[in-house]
Design a protein around this motif. Structure first.
Motif, short mmCIF file in Angstrom:
data_model
loop_
_atom_site.label_atom_id
_atom_site.label_comp_id
_atom_site.label_asym_id
_atom_site.label_seq_id
_atom_site.Cartn_x
_atom_site.Cartn_y
_atom_site.Cartn_z
N PHE A 1 -8.21 4.26 3.17
CA PHE A 1 -7.14 3.71 3.96
C PHE A 1 -7.72 3.57 5.53
O PHE A 1 -8.69 4.53 5.61
N GLY A 2 -7.10 2.87 6.32
CA GLY A 2 -7.35 3.21 7.41
C GLY A 2 -6.86 4.28 8.24
O GLY A 2 -5.97 4.84 7.61
N ILE A 3 -7.49 5.02 9.08
CA ILE A 3 -7.07 6.33 9.45
C ILE A 3 -6.88 6.20 11.05
O ILE A 3 -7.21 5.09 11.78
N MET B 1 -7.98 12.73 4.71
CA MET B 1 -8.42 11.21 5.36
C MET B 1 -9.35 10.40 4.28
O MET B 1 -9.85 9.21 4.64
N ILE C 1 -13.33 -0.17 16.93
CA ILE C 1 -12.93 -1.37 16.79
C ILE C 1 -11.47 -1.29 15.76
O ILE C 1 -11.70 -0.91 14.71
N ASP C 2 -10.44 -1.62 16.27
CA ASP C 2 -8.95 -1.37 15.61
C ASP C 2 -8.62 -2.77 14.69
O ASP C 2 -8.29 -2.54 13.82
N ALA D 1 -0.40 9.29 9.89
CA ALA D 1 0.27 8.67 11.22
C ALA D 1 -0.68 7.22 11.00
O ALA D 1 -1.81 7.30 10.89
N HIS D 2 0.04 6.12 11.32
CA HIS D 2 -0.61 4.86 11.48
C HIS D 2 -1.23 4.32 10.12
O HIS D 2 -1.85 3.55 10.39
N SER D 3 -0.81 5.06 9.04
CA SER D 3 -1.56 4.86 7.70
C SER D 3 -0.33 4.52 6.64
O SER D 3 0.77 4.91 6.99
N PRO D 4 -0.55 3.82 5.53
CA PRO D 4 0.40 3.84 4.63
C PRO D 4 0.57 5.14 4.10
O PRO D 4 -0.40 5.99 4.14
N PRO E 1 -10.39 1.21 10.62
CA PRO E 1 -10.41 0.51 9.44
C PRO E 1 -11.32 1.08 8.34
O PRO E 1 -12.42 1.28 8.64
N ARG F 1 0.88 -1.04 -0.14
CA ARG F 1 -0.06 -0.04 0.07
C ARG F 1 0.91 1.26 0.03
O ARG F 1 0.35 2.21 -0.18
#
Lengths: 466, 466
Positions: B220-222, A287, A313-314, A436-439, B330, A96
């Motif tokens: 994408f997940g944020i 986003m 929910i992660d 942050a925390h994303s591709p 997600p 990704r």
């Protein structure tokens, strides 16, 4: 020429070298979840403090080490710089990224020419940028305008499990500081860098439903044709989850909202200021969001962000998740959840609420809860010197900083802000960065320069040398 | 000596060679989901039919080919042997096998000395065993007691998507058959091999919730700190799933049970017979189950198995599922579901019920449904020659076969059983095997021998040469 003007000029002049140093730093992986590169990166941080003429140690903990350093300049004021050298995993983001996440590459992206790498925003880019500024001051044969105490941890992305004991064991040394600073670019709206006064608290848990004495297959998934005769752990988990949050997003734990205090009038004023900016368009763009919760916009949207706790929910996984079909009744199912807490909610109390909810739902037979992380919210007064210095520092550069009573993220600032240290703090900085925390996490090249100038201005302002 | 006695003797005598041939066959992977080894295995099957002096073709379809063969012996009766050469994936079972799944190894397991390999039970073991028996008869310079028509497909584990068109295009050739046989060991209770008269129908769907115009992150997940402001596709999926089935397992689709016909008195009698056996202990042992749905045992348990449709979650995935923590909201979530259908429920109608349910729940904004497989239940009359021959064949070997009105699994037997072919059929056979679709799928060595003897006896009985 010395002071702010000189250092700003030097940053401009030597910026290519600064950028290279950040690229080099983010090339070193430091994934706390797997441990990859952790030791090496801690050593790099130690060397960076020593490079400023300071003293530093890689302090072991029961987990990853903390880099503790001091640069004593005989200055009036001492600033504690809290940061982290660890980053989020990339294993689940394979394919990704537009460039490999640990190659430190500059790429043209819609946000502008940027360094695209894991950790470049959160938080190895700004950490190295902070050192760049200090190195530049030293290269001008000047003393730093403030003494520095560094606390650079390697487990922030794991919820800082061993930072409390580190702080407890170093109260003496850390109490030399007058204030804490968390360097991180927060300039989503051009020209309006954020001044961040607080964070939400967090509880991160994992739930596992598994077959056992209550029913279900207990050791391996079985043929799904058994489903009318055999209980299903994943169905149990789905039903349990659906009792935790309603469809509008309200958390259904008993007592969850009891300790939530209403926003203060000051917080409301900050929210009004933010609502007037283009924050919402920026969120949509960055986003890829087309509509916010219940169609909220402007004031209502920012109030949700600032003033509402939540349950996310992660991750969720059970059974066969690859392409195609497999007929299996899985023996286990797992969910990762995080809850974000506001004043005056307590993480310990929320964990007890979860435990009571599991009991009340009769779920303790099939469900096991593991608490991964938890720590409280924190908030620093906007009137403190360190906040005022940060505001003035950015205004000096022609920017119009925007004060955020908090961001919705979490960081263990409470360790410095609450007794016994009681340090006021400020977080944030100029410069555009994101994902942050994303591709494709990024920090624009122009943003890095703005960030460094903001740091320089802040150090001199905090020292009263503006 | 000829006929049953001779062939039973030869199987006993040459069994080591038979076992080796099965081991060789299961060593060849043939995973329909990925396509691995499909062509090679189809060619092996063609060669097996030709080895009996028959004619065979690897018939292309829009998916994996069907091996179509005929062995004409001038016998009175013609048996259609339906089987499959494909197997379930193993990619999600990594590290859970006691021997590599494609090495064809014999291992000592609690069930006894067994061949442990993917497909050894379902269904390449029994398929090769069937050929072993025929080869043994030929080696005795005898003709096979019946003519054979082979239909060996390579997509059974994908829901046989192209078998209907194959059958439609070969009605002429297939209508030479008088009955259909599906060779598969079903002897969970020692000495009581199952005679299977039917299967449940199946609908296998995948649901994907994804951010879009309705809300949520779409690409994408944020960062999960956005969760009080941004909708969550995985929460939507969880709430939607919880509306599909209640906590007791009852399916909540409107009209789902409308076409379910009550068990016939004959089916009830079969259920009573099964209830008297030790089937329940065997289930507990083999599937590691300590308690069945709502504590059901004996008669109630077998009635649930035989007479209740159901909705199973085969797989569920969203967000971060690896070890440790990652705070992410997600952008998508997926669930794989299978529904098992009984007379007179229609798969097409159940798909319509799902579609209507999605509409009624207002879920069409965020949810996309893909139908992977679907086909109807089928059932063959217990009075037919082929069933009676199978019963007699096993009794001849001193066994006490147990008639099952159906198994809860699914297979596309309807293609042979319904018009225009209208073939009666029987499935099953002697021999202990288990863990289809699970790690450490096995077929006991003793079971393989019993299976082959059962097949031999059956062929002669069906030919009226007992």
């Amino acid at each position: 020429m010395s002071g702010i003007g000189a250092i700003i000029g030097s940053i401009e002049e030597n910026f290519d070298r600064h950028l290279d140093k950040i690229r080099e730093f983010v090339r070193q992986p430091s994934i706390s979840a797997s441990g990859e590169g952790i030791r090496e990166t801690a050593e790099l941080c130690r060397a960076l403090v020593e490079g400023l003429g300071g003293e530093a140690r890689v302090v072991p903990t029961e987990g990853h080490p903390v880099v503790h350093g001091e640069v004593r300049e005989g200055a009036d004021r001492t600033l504690l710089v809290y940061s982290m050298y660890d980053v989020q995993p990339v294993a689940d983001e394979e394919g990704r990224w537009i460039v490999p996440p640990f190659r430190g590459e500059v790429a043209d992206i819609p946000e502008g020419k940027s360094l695209v790498a894991r950790g470049v925003y959160n938080t190895k880019g700004p950490l190295r940028g902070f050192f760049n500024v200090c190195e530049e001051i030293k290269a001008m044969n000047e003393a730093l305008p403030v003494n520095l105490v560094f606390v650079i941890e390697g487990e922030e992305e794991l919820g800082s499990p061993h930072l409390p004991s580190f702080v407890e064991n170093h109260i003496q040394e850390l109490s030399k500081a007058d204030a804490m600073y968390f360097p991180m670019p927060q300039e989503s709206i051009p020209g309006r860098p954020n001044i961040v006064l607080g964070v939400k608290g967090i509880v991160y848990v994992e739930l596992e439903a598994r077959g056992g004495a209550w029913g279900g297959p207990s050791e391996f998934g079985i043929h799904s044709s058994m489903a009318s005769s055999v209980d299903s752990p994943v169905w149990r988990l789905v039903h349990f989850l659906s009792t935790l949050r309603d469809e509008e997003g309200r958390v259904l734990l008993e007592g969850f909202y009891d300790d939530l205090r209403p926003p203060t009038s000051e917080e409301n004023r900050f929210a009004e200021e933010i609502a007037k900016t283009g924050f919402e368009d920026e969120w949509r763009r960055s986003m890829k969001i087309r509509r916010f919760v219940q169609g909220a916009t402007g004031r209502e949207l920012i109030r949700r962000y600032l003033f509402e706790p939540n349950l996310n929910i992660d991750g969720l996984v059970s059974g066969f998740t690859l392409k195609g079909t497999k007929t299996v009744l899985p023996h286990s199912a797992r969910a990762k959840l995080d809850l974000r807490l506001l004043p005056d909610m307590s993480p310990e109390e929320v964990v007890r609420q979860l435990e009571r909810h599991i009991e009340a739902q009769g779920a303790s037979d099939f469900l096991k809860m593991t608490v991964h992380d938890m720590y409280p919210w924190s908030q620093s007064p906007p009137t403190s010197d360190v906040v005022q210095a940060k505001v003035a520092a950015l205004e000096r550069l022609g920017m119009r900083p925007l004060v955020w009573p908090r961001i919705a993220g979490s960081a263990p600032f409470y360790l410095f802000n609450r007794p016994p240290l009681n340090l006021p703090y400020v977080a944030g900085g100029a410069g555009k960065a994101g994902r942050a925390h994303s591709p494709n996490e990024f920090f624009t090249v122009e943003g890095i320069k703005r960030f460094e100038k903001g740091v320089a201005s802040f150090l001199y302002h905090y020292a009263g040398m503006e």
